[in-house]
Design an enzyme around this catalytic site. Sequence first.
Site, PDB file in Angstrom:
ATOM      1  N   GLU A  46      -4.996 -32.831  -7.233  1.00 56.33           N
ATOM      2  CA  GLU A  46      -5.743 -33.253  -8.461  1.00 56.33           C
ATOM      3  C   GLU A  46      -5.900 -34.763  -8.327  1.00 56.33           C
ATOM      4  O   GLU A  46      -5.208 -35.457  -8.241  1.00 56.33           O
ATOM      5  CB  GLU A  46      -5.216 -32.984  -9.909  1.00 56.33           C
ATOM      6  CG  GLU A  46      -6.037 -32.424 -10.875  1.00 56.33           C
ATOM      7  CD  GLU A  46      -6.749 -31.041 -10.463  1.00 56.33           C
ATOM      8  OE1 GLU A  46      -7.948 -30.993 -10.206  1.00 56.33           O
ATOM      9  OE2 GLU A  46      -5.839 -30.114 -10.433  1.00 56.33           O
ATOM     10  N   ASP A  49     -10.037 -35.813  -4.782  1.00 55.84           N
ATOM     11  CA  ASP A  49     -11.187 -35.430  -3.993  1.00 55.84           C
ATOM     12  C   ASP A  49     -12.153 -36.712  -3.938  1.00 55.84           C
ATOM     13  O   ASP A  49     -12.545 -36.861  -2.754  1.00 55.84           O
ATOM     14  CB  ASP A  49     -11.751 -34.200  -4.581  1.00 55.84           C
ATOM     15  CG  ASP A  49     -12.405 -34.303  -5.984  1.00 55.84           C
ATOM     16  OD1 ASP A  49     -12.091 -35.290  -6.589  1.00 55.84           O
ATOM     17  OD2 ASP A  49     -13.249 -33.502  -6.369  1.00 55.84           O
ATOM     18  N   GLY A 143     -12.872 -26.813 -17.693  1.00 56.08           N
ATOM     19  CA  GLY A 143     -11.767 -27.429 -16.592  1.00 56.08           C
ATOM     20  C   GLY A 143     -11.884 -26.312 -15.346  1.00 56.08           C
ATOM     21  O   GLY A 143     -11.236 -26.413 -14.467  1.00 56.08           O
ATOM     22  N   SER A 146     -17.463 -24.503 -14.733  1.00 55.69           N
ATOM     23  CA  SER A 146     -18.799 -23.898 -15.036  1.00 55.69           C
ATOM     24  C   SER A 146     -19.870 -24.547 -14.535  1.00 55.69           C
ATOM     25  O   SER A 146     -20.796 -23.982 -14.095  1.00 55.69           O
ATOM     26  CB  SER A 146     -18.871 -23.463 -16.447  1.00 55.69           C
ATOM     27  OG  SER A 146     -19.075 -24.751 -17.054  1.00 55.69           O
ATOM     28  N   ASP A 191     -15.399 -28.962  -6.216  1.00 52.20           N
ATOM     29  CA  ASP A 191     -15.724 -27.784  -7.238  1.00 52.20           C
ATOM     30  C   ASP A 191     -16.982 -27.072  -6.299  1.00 52.20           C
ATOM     31  O   ASP A 191     -17.092 -25.719  -6.431  1.00 52.20           O
ATOM     32  CB  ASP A 191     -16.402 -28.115  -8.434  1.00 52.20           C
ATOM     33  CG  ASP A 191     -15.203 -28.739  -9.292  1.00 52.20           C
ATOM     34  OD1 ASP A 191     -13.970 -28.715  -8.727  1.00 52.20           O
ATOM     35  OD2 ASP A 191     -15.614 -29.372 -10.524  1.00 52.20           O
TER      36      ASP A 191
END
Length: 422
Positions: A46, A49, A143, A146, A191
């Site tokens: 977490e 990235d 989170g 979407s 994502d």
Amino acid sequence: MTTRLPPLPHHLARPAARAAARLAALTPAPPAWAAFAPGRVNLIGEHTDYNLGLVLPFAIDLACVALAAPLPKGQGTHWALASDDLGRADLVDPTTFIEPDPASRGHWSAYVRGVLRHFQDLHAALPHGIAVAFASSVPLGAGLSSSASLEAAAATLLESIAGITLDPRAKANACRNAEHDFAGVPCGIMDQTVSVMARAGHALLIDCRDESTRHVPMPPPDLASILVINTRVKHALADGAYAERRQACRRAAQRLGLQDLRAAEAAAQNTAESGGPLAFLERRRTALDPDAYRAAHHVIAENLRVADAARALAQGDLVTLGRLMNQSHDSLRDDFRVSCTELDTAVDAARDCPGVLGARMTGGGFGGCAIALLQPHAATHAPEAIKARFLDAFGSPCETFTVHASDGARSFDPSSVPALPG
Ligand code: ADP
Ligand code: MG
């Protein structure tokens, strides 16, 4: 030559039916093009990235479905966009270049416009007069990504409409650019990459420095499952804190003489000093302000944990994976300071349940979701125990559900969408 498309996956019947109803409100034509793209949870890695580090997400069995059909003849060149989750957007004219509009950054269609612009840049053949409808089973703003699933569903639908296939990495980048430039959200590449490239039954190890990927098998359901705990809160400080943490990471890299925090690994190897990147950081601690030090400590340690977690997952060592998930959460809470009392309560409640191997927040923090790694015997009692504890603490319920590692974005046969009743 036409290749047969797979049918709509069963688990997406509901969002597909909602998208079909939305589409029917725009045009009498049945769906001619159909695509879906999944949301994700991040197992571990977490805030790594955008520091060009490692992440280990998997795509979940919740997804955004996109359907399209021609508008009735004589309605001009424009495209009509609608979301069953958020309503109807303005019309978009694909014959003129779509530009980012700061005034509509917060509008849901900004994500789709950004993707459409990429296809314009490719000079893709886009027919005139199209209706596009979206509906998602990914909860919005929780989170679970979407936004990336909306972008990737739009991109996959546009590939079908334009009759082209994008390179998966280029597609993920186009989606990320849409989020940056059109929606104004400075996200990393995780994502979009997992929503585009995921494989059922696998997590995806992504090296955000060179964007290389590796599929890592997830445990079969008879060995373990992942429970999502949606706190249903989103604290207002999230955006400002996100920007602050990014700055702290940049400051730390600068003071360490590095391009970015990922470069700590190579720098540690290239010095004559002993120890890895954490020892490298420790020796330079006094050069950093306390916030920069803590941010760097989280990011550097988290990268090491992701590498260890991918190894543990590949070896089926779920006890180690759970321990690393716990360490990740503790570091996000204490060093990076992006957790909140709701996430901590959810995580603590999960860890107190027998058969839970590990639990952590997932996503950017300050609300949203936590995940827990469950042995099969925990699946019957842990969700109720976690919900009871959360309700007791906050007076409002959290939501829990199990997710399964699923395929990335796909086109599917538009005729497999169930016909509307009546
Ligand atoms: P997350 O990606 O974690 O769900 P974000 O804040 O990044 O949260 O993205 C949520 C935003 O993405 C929504 O507010 C909306 O603008 C857009 N969005 C996502 N899915 C849809 C959808 N199905 N229909 C319309 N807008 C969507
Ligand atoms: Mg998002």
